[in-house]
Scaffold this motif. Structure first.
Motif, PDB file in Angstrom:
ATOM      1  N   SER A 256      42.895  43.039 130.271  1.00  9.56           N
ATOM      2  CA  SER A 256      41.687  43.536 130.910  1.00  9.56           C
ATOM      3  C   SER A 256      41.630  45.065 130.899  1.00  9.56           C
ATOM      4  N   ASP A 257      42.755  45.712 131.195  1.00  8.72           N
ATOM      5  CA  ASP A 257      42.774  47.177 131.181  1.00  8.72           C
ATOM      6  C   ASP A 257      42.555  47.719 129.769  1.00  8.72           C
TER       7      ASP A 257
ATOM      8  N   THR B 170      38.785  47.143 128.914  1.00  5.81           N
ATOM      9  CA  THR B 170      37.934  48.060 129.670  1.00  5.81           C
ATOM     10  C   THR B 170      38.008  49.468 129.084  1.00  5.81           C
ATOM     11  N   THR B 171      39.191  49.900 128.745  1.00  4.13           N
ATOM     12  CA  THR B 171      39.363  51.245 128.188  1.00  4.13           C
ATOM     13  C   THR B 171      38.715  51.349 126.813  1.00  4.13           C
TER      14      THR B 171
ATOM     15  N   GLU C 253      32.801  41.552 137.577  1.00  2.98           N
ATOM     16  CA  GLU C 253      33.152  42.471 136.489  1.00  2.98           C
ATOM     17  C   GLU C 253      34.659  42.547 136.287  1.00  2.98           C
ATOM     18  N   ASP C 254      35.418  42.535 137.385  1.00  3.01           N
ATOM     19  CA  ASP C 254      36.878  42.592 137.265  1.00  3.01           C
ATOM     20  C   ASP C 254      37.515  41.738 138.338  1.00  3.01           C
TER      21      ASP C 254
END
Length: 161
Positions: free
Chosen positions: A38-39, A42-43, A157-158
């Motif tokens: 996920s990180d 997202t990045t 979203e998260d």
């Protein structure tokens, strides 16, 4: 009390937890070596340079089946001879392979670290990239599957973690 009547030992606490300072050091060290799907997603989705490159360490057949958009394809066995042509030593590398049951990303990260690259491993690999509903590329084009509610929030979203 006989030896057969000995108290039952809680299997969770059979080995005592670390001190808070030891635990903090261990968890901080884990974050130095790992990033989650996920990180990374997202990045990569944000505008601008993410500050790292994603490396798929699987075979060509696996790459063709699906990979993270924008990833560099470099099978682990080829890292010693090809990393220098494909990767900039000043840019951290995030490796991935199939998923949590595969240690290919770990082996790729080790090979890169031994060559002097800064590296992290993406936990969950390609499996969790797809299961969390992120877009991926195949030899036929881009695809996206519905997020698996056991791995990602369906209506948010998260995950908040």
């Amino acid at each position: 009390m006989t030896t057969t009547d000995a108290p039952t030992v809680n299997p969770v606490l059979r080995t005592a937890p670390a001190t808070p300072a030891e635990a903090a050091a261990s968890f901080r060290a884990s974050l130095v070596f790992h990033a989650d799907v996920s990180d990374v997603a997202t990045t990569l989705a944000a505008d601008g340079d993410p500050g790292f490159v994603v490396l798929d360490s699987r075979s060509t057949a696996a790459w063709d089946q699906g990979h993270v958009p924008g990833a560099v394809h470099l099978p682990t066995a080829l890292i010693p001879e090809q990393a220098e042509q494909l990767l900039d030593r000043s840019v951290p590398v995030v490796t991935y392979c199939w998923g949590p049951g595969c240690n290919g990303a770990t082996r790729a990260a080790l090979a890169l670290a031994e060559l002097g690259y800064q590296v992290k491993e993406m936990l969950g690999g390609f499996e969790y990239w797809v299961r969390e509903g992120f877009e991926f590329e195949t030899w036929e084009g881009r695809e996206r599957r519905t997020a698996d509610s056991l791995t990602a929030p369906v209506d948010a979203e998260d995950c908040g973690c």
